[in-house]
Design a protein around this motif. Structure first.
Motif, mmCIF file in Angstrom:
data_model
loop_
_atom_site.group_PDB
_atom_site.id
_atom_site.type_symbol
_atom_site.label_atom_id
_atom_site.label_comp_id
_atom_site.label_asym_id
_atom_site.label_seq_id
_atom_site.Cartn_x
_atom_site.Cartn_y
_atom_site.Cartn_z
ATOM 1 N N ASP A 187 6.464 3.502 2.094
ATOM 2 C CA ASP A 187 6.249 3.817 3.515
ATOM 3 C C ASP A 187 4.981 3.163 4.050
ATOM 4 O O ASP A 187 4.913 2.763 5.210
ATOM 5 N N ARG A 188 3.969 3.022 3.193
ATOM 6 C CA ARG A 188 2.734 2.379 3.644
ATOM 7 C C ARG A 188 2.942 0.876 3.800
ATOM 8 O O ARG A 188 2.416 0.249 4.703
ATOM 9 N N PHE A 189 3.715 0.318 2.864
ATOM 10 C CA PHE A 189 3.996 -1.117 2.984
ATOM 11 C C PHE A 189 4.800 -1.392 4.249
ATOM 12 O O PHE A 189 4.543 -2.363 4.960
ATOM 13 N N LEU A 190 5.735 -0.501 4.533
ATOM 14 C CA LEU A 190 6.534 -0.650 5.745
ATOM 15 C C LEU A 190 5.637 -0.657 6.987
ATOM 16 O O LEU A 190 5.788 -1.471 7.892
ATOM 17 N N ARG A 191 4.679 0.223 6.964
ATOM 18 C CA ARG A 191 3.720 0.310 8.069
ATOM 19 C C ARG A 191 2.950 -1.014 8.235
ATOM 20 O O ARG A 191 2.798 -1.526 9.335
ATOM 21 N N LEU A 192 2.500 -1.534 7.095
ATOM 22 C CA LEU A 192 1.753 -2.792 7.118
ATOM 23 C C LEU A 192 2.660 -3.940 7.573
ATOM 24 O O LEU A 192 2.259 -4.785 8.378
ATOM 25 N N TYR A 193 3.878 -3.911 7.077
ATOM 26 C CA TYR A 193 4.842 -4.957 7.430
ATOM 27 C C TYR A 193 5.059 -4.998 8.942
ATOM 28 O O TYR A 193 5.035 -6.058 9.567
ATOM 29 N N ARG A 194 5.228 -3.825 9.529
ATOM 30 C CA ARG A 194 5.420 -3.756 10.989
ATOM 31 C C ARG A 194 4.200 -4.266 11.731
ATOM 32 O O ARG A 194 4.313 -4.985 12.725
ATOM 33 N N LEU A 195 3.037 -3.888 11.226
ATOM 34 C CA LEU A 195 1.784 -4.327 11.855
ATOM 35 C C LEU A 195 1.676 -5.854 11.818
ATOM 36 O O LEU A 195 1.310 -6.501 12.804
ATOM 37 N N VAL A 196 2.001 -6.413 10.670
ATOM 38 C CA VAL A 196 1.930 -7.861 10.494
ATOM 39 C C VAL A 196 2.920 -8.551 11.439
ATOM 40 O O VAL A 196 2.594 -9.551 12.075
ATOM 41 N N ARG A 197 4.105 -7.983 11.549
ATOM 42 C CA ARG A 197 5.112 -8.586 12.437
ATOM 43 C C ARG A 197 4.683 -8.505 13.897
ATOM 44 O O ARG A 197 5.008 -9.381 14.692
ATOM 45 N N ARG A 198 3.978 -7.451 14.240
ATOM 46 C CA ARG A 198 3.546 -7.289 15.630
ATOM 47 C C ARG A 198 2.437 -8.268 16.023
ATOM 48 O O ARG A 198 2.174 -8.464 17.189
ATOM 49 N N HIS A 199 1.748 -8.809 15.019
ATOM 50 C CA HIS A 199 0.632 -9.720 15.308
ATOM 51 C C HIS A 199 0.858 -11.065 14.627
ATOM 52 O O HIS A 199 0.206 -11.374 13.628
ATOM 53 N N LEU B 109 -7.133 3.486 -5.346
ATOM 54 C CA LEU B 109 -7.412 2.349 -4.473
ATOM 55 C C LEU B 109 -6.181 1.969 -3.648
ATOM 56 O O LEU B 109 -6.287 1.662 -2.454
ATOM 57 N N ALA B 110 -5.013 2.035 -4.290
ATOM 58 C CA ALA B 110 -3.785 1.716 -3.558
ATOM 59 C C ALA B 110 -3.526 2.733 -2.451
ATOM 60 O O ALA B 110 -3.086 2.387 -1.353
ATOM 61 N N LEU B 111 -3.843 4.009 -2.735
ATOM 62 C CA LEU B 111 -3.649 5.049 -1.718
ATOM 63 C C LEU B 111 -4.595 4.851 -0.537
ATOM 64 O O LEU B 111 -4.205 5.011 0.622
ATOM 65 N N VAL B 112 -5.840 4.485 -0.845
ATOM 66 C CA VAL B 112 -6.808 4.250 0.234
ATOM 67 C C VAL B 112 -6.383 3.032 1.058
ATOM 68 O O VAL B 112 -6.410 3.062 2.296
ATOM 69 N N ALA B 113 -5.956 1.976 0.375
ATOM 70 C CA ALA B 113 -5.466 0.792 1.094
ATOM 71 C C ALA B 113 -4.266 1.177 1.958
ATOM 72 O O ALA B 113 -4.138 0.745 3.106
ATOM 73 N N GLY B 114 -3.418 2.044 1.403
ATOM 74 C CA GLY B 114 -2.246 2.515 2.149
ATOM 75 C C GLY B 114 -2.632 3.325 3.373
ATOM 76 O O GLY B 114 -1.988 3.240 4.419
#
Ligand SMILES: [Zn+2]
Length: 312
Positions: free
Chosen positions: A270-282, A239-244
């Motif tokens: 690396d997936r959290f980093l991706r999410l973090y960037r997305l969150v910062r962009r919006h 589930l964590a991989l799919v969320a990632g």
């Protein structure tokens, strides 16, 4: 349960009858095989022929019947003729039509063979699966390559015969291979309705090596069976991989913020980093509390991580 996985090179997928051509049928008992044995494993006779050849025989047979019917009609016309002229006309017409039929048939041998092959495969679905299954279970030790061939044939079969049993067999076979990024893998054609641990595992595997295949359908599947997946040994990891994998696009974060929130703490860095960037962009998107959780996790774990600093 975890067996050693075999390395595998999947040949590129062609929508042709290529793999079928390796499939053979026993003329005597109609047993199917993908292996290269001389004798039928079921009845012991040397009567195995390629399915294409069988289809050609069937095509010729049905064409022969058509010509026979044309000749019988000619004969009937002659028998019902009352004058000599009628006999001549019946004969001439009958032969002309039979000849024309024969000429048309000669031009259509190939399409007719295809049609017969289609018919043969459709009507033999169960026996083909049984045959391949027997090949796989009895001979996989002897012939190193057969599982791959079996998978390829199942993949080809799935283009004609769509059912969950074939899909499941494909998933099971795929699960016995060591999957790699560069393989010609698919997910959507393999999706089944019911919960299948093997499918959940396969989705998890793809989420790791081929994220772009994780789309709405796969995310909805793991959501629908989240409870069942959590009962599996690697369930929460899947589930964590799919969320990632889902955080690679904003549209999935928009659609499943709660799901991502539940597994954000188990995501690889690396997936959290991706999410973090997305969150910062919006900055205007709360995403049902996901934003708060991301910033909390960032403060706890990644605040001093240099990778998180230059996110622009
Ligand atoms: Zn046989």
């Amino acid at each position: 349960m975890m067996t050693k996985k075999k390395p595998l090179i999947l040949r590129p997928y062609h929508k042709t009858s290529y793999a079928y051509e390796k499939l053979r049928i026993c003329k005597h008992c109609r047993f199917f095989t993908v292996l290269w044995e001389d004798k039928c494993a079921n009845c012991g006779r040397q009567a195995l022929i390629p399915v294409m050849q069988q289809a050609r025989i069937q095509a010729k047979h049905s064409m022969q019947n058509e010509r026979l019917i044309a000749l019988l009609m000619t004969l009937a016309a002659v028998l019902f003729s009352q004058t000599f002229l009628q006999i001549i006309l019946s004969l001439a017409g009958g032969f002309l039509l039979t000849g024309l039929l024969w000429w048309v048939q000669r031009k259509t041998v190939e399409p007719e063979t295809r049609r017969q092959l289609d018919k043969l495969l459709r009507s033999s679905e169960r026996r083909i699966i049984e045959g391949i299954y027997m090949n796989l279970t009895t001979a996989s030790a002897a012939i190193k390559d057969d599982e791959q061939l079996g998978y390829e044939i199942l993949r080809e079969m799935a283009t004609i015969v769509r059912n969950d049993r074939i899909r499941l067999q494909q998933i099971m076979l795929l699960q016995s291979f060591a999957l790699r990024k560069d393989m010609d893998l698919t997910l959507e054609p393999l999706m089944i309705e019911d919960f299948e641990p093997a499918l959940a595992e396969y989705i998890g595997e793809l989420a790791k090596i081929k994220r772009e295949l994780i789309k709405h359908q796969a995310i909805r599947y793991v959501l629908r069976y989240e409870r069942e997946i959590l009962e599996m040994k690697n369930g929460s990891r899947i589930l964590a991989l799919v969320a990632g994998a889902a955080v690679r696009m904003k549209t999935y974060v928009d659609a499943y913020p709660d799901f991502i929130l539940r597994y954000v703490r188990q995501m690889p860095k690396d997936r959290f980093l991706r999410l973090y960037r997305l969150v910062r962009r919006h900055p205007d998107q709360p995403w049902n509390g996901l934003r708060n959780e991301v910033s909390a996790l960032y403060n706890e774990k990644y605040r001093w991580d240099p990778e998180f600093q230059n996110w622009e």
